[in-house]
Write an enzyme that holds these catalytic residues in place. Structure first.
Site, PDB file in Angstrom:
ATOM      1  N   HIS A  26      -1.563  -5.769   1.367  1.00  0.00           N
ATOM      2  CA  HIS A  26      -3.314  -6.563   1.754  1.00  0.00           C
ATOM      3  C   HIS A  26      -2.666  -7.771   0.613  1.00  0.00           C
ATOM      4  CE1 HIS A  26      -6.866  -7.595  -0.380  1.00  0.00           C
ATOM      5  NE2 HIS A  26      -6.236  -7.301  -1.290  1.00  0.00           N
ATOM      6  N   ASN A  55      -1.820  -0.143   7.378  1.00  0.00           N
ATOM      7  CA  ASN A  55      -1.443  -1.387   7.545  1.00  0.00           C
ATOM      8  C   ASN A  55      -0.248  -2.125   6.743  1.00  0.00           C
ATOM      9  OD1 ASN A  55      -3.301  -2.329   6.412  1.00  0.00           O
ATOM     10  ND2 ASN A  55      -4.629  -4.000   7.257  1.00  0.00           N
ATOM     11  N   THR A 115      -5.020  -7.943  10.233  1.00  0.00           N
ATOM     12  CA  THR A 115      -5.444  -6.627   9.685  1.00  0.00           C
ATOM     13  C   THR A 115      -4.933  -5.265  10.734  1.00  0.00           C
ATOM     14  OG1 THR A 115      -7.374  -8.118   9.308  1.00  0.00           O
ATOM     15  CG2 THR A 115      -7.032  -5.474   9.068  1.00  0.00           C
ATOM     16  N   ARG A 142       3.025  -6.412   8.982  1.00  0.00           N
ATOM     17  CA  ARG A 142       2.486  -5.563  10.071  1.00  0.00           C
ATOM     18  C   ARG A 142       2.687  -5.342  11.531  1.00  0.00           C
ATOM     19  NH1 ARG A 142      -3.582  -7.536   7.193  1.00  0.00           N
ATOM     20  NH2 ARG A 142      -3.489  -6.199   5.578  1.00  0.00           N
ATOM     21  N   GLU A 194      -9.332 -10.851  -8.109  1.00  0.00           N
ATOM     22  CA  GLU A 194      -7.873  -9.562  -7.475  1.00  0.00           C
ATOM     23  C   GLU A 194      -6.810  -9.785  -9.310  1.00  0.00           C
ATOM     24  OE1 GLU A 194      -8.846  -8.859  -2.934  1.00  0.00           O
ATOM     25  OE2 GLU A 194      -7.270  -9.677  -3.389  1.00  0.00           O
ATOM     26  N   LYS A 241       0.817  -1.483   0.121  1.00  0.00           N
ATOM     27  CA  LYS A 241       0.148   0.413   0.334  1.00  0.00           C
ATOM     28  C   LYS A 241       1.327   1.400   0.129  1.00  0.00           C
ATOM     29  CE  LYS A 241      -3.947  -2.320   2.429  1.00  0.00           C
ATOM     30  NZ  LYS A 241      -4.309  -2.561   3.419  1.00  0.00           N
ATOM     31  N   TYR A 266     -12.269  -2.965  -3.440  1.00  0.00           N
ATOM     32  CA  TYR A 266     -12.224  -2.707  -2.157  1.00  0.00           C
ATOM     33  C   TYR A 266     -13.945  -2.733  -2.113  1.00  0.00           C
ATOM     34  CZ  TYR A 266      -8.878  -2.768   0.240  1.00  0.00           C
ATOM     35  OH  TYR A 266      -6.793  -2.854   0.974  1.00  0.00           O
ATOM     36  N   ARG A 319      -1.073 -14.327   3.356  1.00  0.00           N
ATOM     37  CA  ARG A 319      -1.075 -13.761   4.956  1.00  0.00           C
ATOM     38  C   ARG A 319      -0.669 -14.040   6.248  1.00  0.00           C
ATOM     39  NH1 ARG A 319      -6.704 -11.158   4.193  1.00  0.00           N
ATOM     40  NH2 ARG A 319      -7.106 -12.272   5.602  1.00  0.00           N
ATOM     41  N   PHE A 370     -15.430   2.625   7.477  1.00  0.00           N
ATOM     42  CA  PHE A 370     -13.921   2.793   7.052  1.00  0.00           C
ATOM     43  C   PHE A 370     -13.455   2.676   5.371  1.00  0.00           C
ATOM     44  CE2 PHE A 370     -14.438  -1.671   8.207  1.00  0.00           C
ATOM     45  CZ  PHE A 370     -13.181  -1.654   6.731  1.00  0.00           C
TER      46      PHE A 370
END
Ligand code: DAT
Ligand code: MG
Length: 148
Positions: A115, A112, A91, A102, A126, A9, A49, A85, A57
């Site tokens: 993704h 964070n 998260t 993270r 995706e 990100k 998203y 992940r 949010f």
């Protein structure tokens, strides 16, 4: 072989953590089969998203993800979705296990850093959204030392 979509990100890019973060996925044994840096168009952010559209949010998330360039990639490996992940951590960075991306680099859920697709269906959606439908893999000579 399973594939997953991973994005670094804008905070990760702005903080100069691209190499450090990609390195963790690479060292673990996930294979990079697609990679690009881009400024995310509003329409792409909204599609990516869409599942969170009704969440409080959502607006902040879209603003965050379009606030600067991101690095998008496709990683391949056995259980690539779960491997990516677990490398990232949960998260919220303050709840993530030390040693995860993270936890090691983050303080707040809204910054964070990364993704990763959360399941097979999401991953297919995706990857197609960000890279189209035809991705080649490549032969990695080290694989026999990483995968049994
Ligand atoms: P993950 O990115 O771990 O798959 P998610 O899909 O539930 O988590 O949410 C997508 C992103 O939205 C997440 O990375 C950060 C943001 N987010 C999630 N829950 C949030 C919350 N309660 N407050 C603020 N941002 C949140
Ligand atoms: Mg998610």
């Amino acid at each position: 072989m399973e594939r997953t979509f991973v994005m670094l990100k804008p905070d990760a890019v702005q903080r100069g953590l691209i190499g450090e973060i990609i390195s963790r996925f690479e060292k673990r044994g996930l294979k990079i089969i697609a990679l690009k840096l881009l400024q995310v168009p509003q329409s792409l952010a909204e599609k990516h998203y869409a599942v969170h559209k009704e969440r409080p949010f959502y607006q902040g998330l879209i603003e965050y993800i379009t606030s600067g360039p991101v690095v998008a990639m496709v990683l391949e490996g056995p259980s690539a979705i779960q491997a990516a992940r677990s490398t990232m951590g949960v998260t919220n960075p303050v709840a993530a296990a030390p040693g995860t991306i993270r936890a090691d680099f983050g303080m707040e859920i809204g910054r964070n850093l990364t993704h990763g697709s959360d399941g097979a269906e999401t991953s297919a959606f995706e990857i197609s959204l960000w890279f189209g439908d035809e991705l080649d893999t490549w032969q990695r000579d080290q694989d026999r030392w990483i995968l049994e």
